[in-house]
Design a protein around this motif. Structure first.
Motif, short mmCIF file in Angstrom:
data_model
loop_
_atom_site.label_atom_id
_atom_site.label_comp_id
_atom_site.label_asym_id
_atom_site.label_seq_id
_atom_site.Cartn_x
_atom_site.Cartn_y
_atom_site.Cartn_z
N ASP A 92 0.82 -1.29 -0.01
CA ASP A 92 0.06 0.05 -0.13
C ASP A 92 0.78 1.19 -0.03
OD1 ASP A 92 -1.63 2.05 0.35
OD2 ASP A 92 -3.02 1.03 1.88
N GLU A 93 0.92 1.84 -1.11
CA GLU A 93 1.76 3.15 -1.21
C GLU A 93 1.08 4.22 -0.47
OE1 GLU A 93 2.95 3.69 -5.43
OE2 GLU A 93 3.58 1.52 -5.51
N ARG A 94 0.05 4.41 -0.03
CA ARG A 94 -0.53 5.57 0.44
C ARG A 94 0.16 5.78 1.75
NH1 ARG A 94 -6.68 3.84 1.38
NH2 ARG A 94 -5.49 1.75 1.92
N GLU A 95 0.29 7.08 2.14
CA GLU A 95 0.96 7.64 3.52
C GLU A 95 0.05 7.28 4.84
OE1 GLU A 95 2.23 11.48 3.33
OE2 GLU A 95 3.44 11.15 1.35
N PRO A 96 0.59 6.61 5.80
CA PRO A 96 2.05 5.89 5.78
C PRO A 96 2.08 4.67 4.84
CG PRO A 96 1.09 5.84 7.76
CD PRO A 96 0.07 6.54 6.91
N ALA A 97 3.07 4.55 4.03
CA ALA A 97 3.11 3.13 3.24
C ALA A 97 3.63 2.10 4.06
CB ALA A 97 4.17 3.40 2.08
N TRP A 98 2.94 0.93 3.60
CA TRP A 98 3.29 -0.21 4.41
C TRP A 98 3.09 -1.52 3.17
CZ3 TRP A 98 -0.62 -4.13 3.77
CH2 TRP A 98 -1.79 -3.78 3.59
N PHE A 99 3.89 -2.73 3.72
CA PHE A 99 3.59 -3.83 3.12
C PHE A 99 3.44 -5.00 3.88
CE2 PHE A 99 8.13 -4.22 3.32
CZ PHE A 99 8.18 -5.36 3.47
N ALA A 100 2.61 -6.11 3.57
CA ALA A 100 2.48 -7.35 4.54
C ALA A 100 2.95 -8.49 3.58
CB ALA A 100 1.04 -7.66 4.47
N MET A 101 3.80 -9.19 4.39
CA MET A 101 4.40 -10.77 3.86
C MET A 101 4.17 -11.55 4.62
SD MET A 101 8.42 -9.63 4.67
CE MET A 101 8.93 -8.85 6.16
N GLU A 102 4.49 -12.82 4.27
CA GLU A 102 4.27 -13.97 5.13
C GLU A 102 5.20 -13.85 6.37
OE1 GLU A 102 5.80 -17.91 3.74
OE2 GLU A 102 6.87 -16.91 1.92
N PHE A 103 4.61 -14.67 7.29
CA PHE A 103 5.28 -14.89 8.40
C PHE A 103 6.26 -16.06 8.41
CE2 PHE A 103 6.49 -16.21 12.73
CZ PHE A 103 6.49 -15.20 13.56
N VAL A 104 7.39 -16.12 8.02
CA VAL A 104 8.29 -17.33 8.17
C VAL A 104 8.85 -17.75 9.48
CG1 VAL A 104 10.22 -18.50 7.24
CG2 VAL A 104 8.94 -16.49 5.68
N ASP A 105 8.18 -19.11 9.75
CA ASP A 105 8.72 -19.63 10.91
C ASP A 105 10.10 -20.15 10.94
OD1 ASP A 105 8.59 -20.15 13.59
OD2 ASP A 105 7.68 -22.34 13.09
N GLY A 106 10.88 -19.50 12.05
CA GLY A 106 12.49 -20.07 11.86
C GLY A 106 13.27 -19.13 12.84
N GLU A 107 14.56 -19.56 13.10
CA GLU A 107 15.55 -19.05 13.90
C GLU A 107 16.45 -18.14 13.04
OE1 GLU A 107 16.13 -22.36 17.23
OE2 GLU A 107 16.79 -22.89 15.40
N ALA A 108 16.54 -16.78 13.62
CA ALA A 108 17.76 -16.18 13.18
C ALA A 108 18.66 -15.74 14.36
CB ALA A 108 17.09 -14.91 12.88
N VAL A 109 19.78 -16.55 14.31
CA VAL A 109 20.81 -16.52 15.43
C VAL A 109 22.22 -16.24 14.69
CG1 VAL A 109 21.92 -18.02 17.25
CG2 VAL A 109 19.48 -18.18 16.78
N GLU A 110 22.99 -15.32 15.28
CA GLU A 110 24.12 -15.10 14.94
C GLU A 110 25.05 -15.86 15.78
OE1 GLU A 110 26.60 -14.46 12.44
OE2 GLU A 110 24.96 -12.71 11.98
N PRO A 111 25.65 -16.95 15.47
CA PRO A 111 26.14 -17.67 16.39
C PRO A 111 27.43 -16.99 17.50
CG PRO A 111 25.97 -18.69 14.47
CD PRO A 111 25.64 -17.51 14.06
#
Length: 323
Positions: A92-111
């Motif tokens: 949605d480019e109208r102000e304030p702009a936003w977008f929706a994406m899938e929620f990906v299940d997973g771990e984001a870990v910097e070892p």
């Protein structure tokens, strides 16, 4: 700073755009996702499905890290490519702009930086797999355009950031910047670059990367910029007082071999490894300065000086070996 009114209005817009995907299914409230460093980041559920919503903060311009539409653009361009990314469902480019994406299940870990209890062998496997993802990213043709990031331009950019840090917080930085400027290599053909490519910005499931996220500073530029940054996170000793030892992590040489996959050796990589350390020192120095000036109170930033000094010192060592 968003208000309850702002969030309610945004939630209504998101439900309106996604309603056709979920006829008769009630939507949950927008919930703030922790850890977001750009714009506003929320989650929203509709029955069993969940979305991540990224929005421009009310009253702010969609530029830099707040340019969520630019993030949506690169995610859509990579859809169906060998690079795993979340699917974008609404923009949605109208102000304030936003977008929706899938929620990906997973771990984001910097070892080497995050607190975790992951098996060291799993960390090793994930990091080696991610080297292959980076190779795929740099080989993907998307057709999207952006300002080109060449080695000289990157050095100028991070040199400005470094010089905004008080001199006592960056010992040896002027010598390092001078050495880098005297040795700028020729650029390689530009590729799509992530800008902050590392395991901490990748959601993994088991041994495999499930989605590369946090595309706030993607660009088109020299692939060695991404590679030098990625290699920096292979050794906890690069981060004094911050790093955590993880037995068996791949060395920089092993990651480089996984990335090149038997291709010709990349020229002048030492310069980009030194540039990555310069960038890290500049970022940490900037954050520490903001804390000490009272602009962003975070006492944990006081742990950074040893790592800042080490980044500058080891970058000079790398360049000395190259001479």
């Amino acid at each position: 700073m968003s208000t309850t009114t702002d969030v309610t209005a945004l939630a209504g817009r998101v439900r309106e755009r996604l309603a056709a995907r979920h006829p008769g299914v009630p939507f949950a409230e927008l919930r703030t996702l922790p850890g977001g460093h750009s714009g506003l980041t929320y989650s929203m559920a509709a029955g069993p499905d969940s979305y991540v919503v990224k929005a421009v903060p009310p009253g702010q311009k969609p530029v830099g890290r707040n340019d969520v539409l630019r993030q949506a653009q690169v995610l859509r361009a990579l859809a169906g490519s060998p690079v795993p990314v979340p699917e974008v469902f609404a923009v949605d480019e109208r102000e304030p702009a936003w977008f929706a994406m899938e929620f990906v299940d997973g771990e984001a870990v910097e070892p080497v930086l995050d607190e975790h209890r992951l098996d060291p062998g799993l960390c090793r496997t994930r990091m080696l797999a991610l080297a292959g993802v980076l190779r795929e990213l740099h080989g993907t043709k998307t057709g999207i355009t952006s300002e080109l990031l060449d080695p000289a331009g990157e050095l100028e950019r991070w040199g400005r950031t470094m010089r905004a840090v008080p001199e006592n917080l960056r010992p040896g930085a002027e010598e390092l910047l001078s050495r880098l400027a005297s040795m700028v290599p020729d650029g390689m053909p530009p590729t799509l670059t992530h800008g902050d490519f590392r395991l901490g910005n990748v959601l993994c499931r088991g041994e495999r990367p499930a989605a590369v996220v946090d595309w706030e500073i993607w660009g088109l530029g020299d692939p060695r910029i991404d590679l030098g940054w990625f290699l920096l996170f292979a050794d906890h000793r690069n981060f004094p007082r911050l790093g955590r030892p993880v037995p068996g992590l791949p060395t920089e040489e092993e990651l480089l071999a996984a990335y090149t996959d038997g291709r010709t050796e990349l020229p002048d990589l030492a310069w980009f490894r030194a540039l990555a350390r310069t960038k890290m020192a500049a970022i940490m120095g900037h954050n520490l300065r903001r804390h000490r000036e009272g602009k962003h109170h975070d006492p944990d930033q006081e742990r950074l000086p040893p790592t800042i000094a080490a980044m500058i010192r080891t970058a000079l060592d790398i360049l000395a070996q190259r001479s």
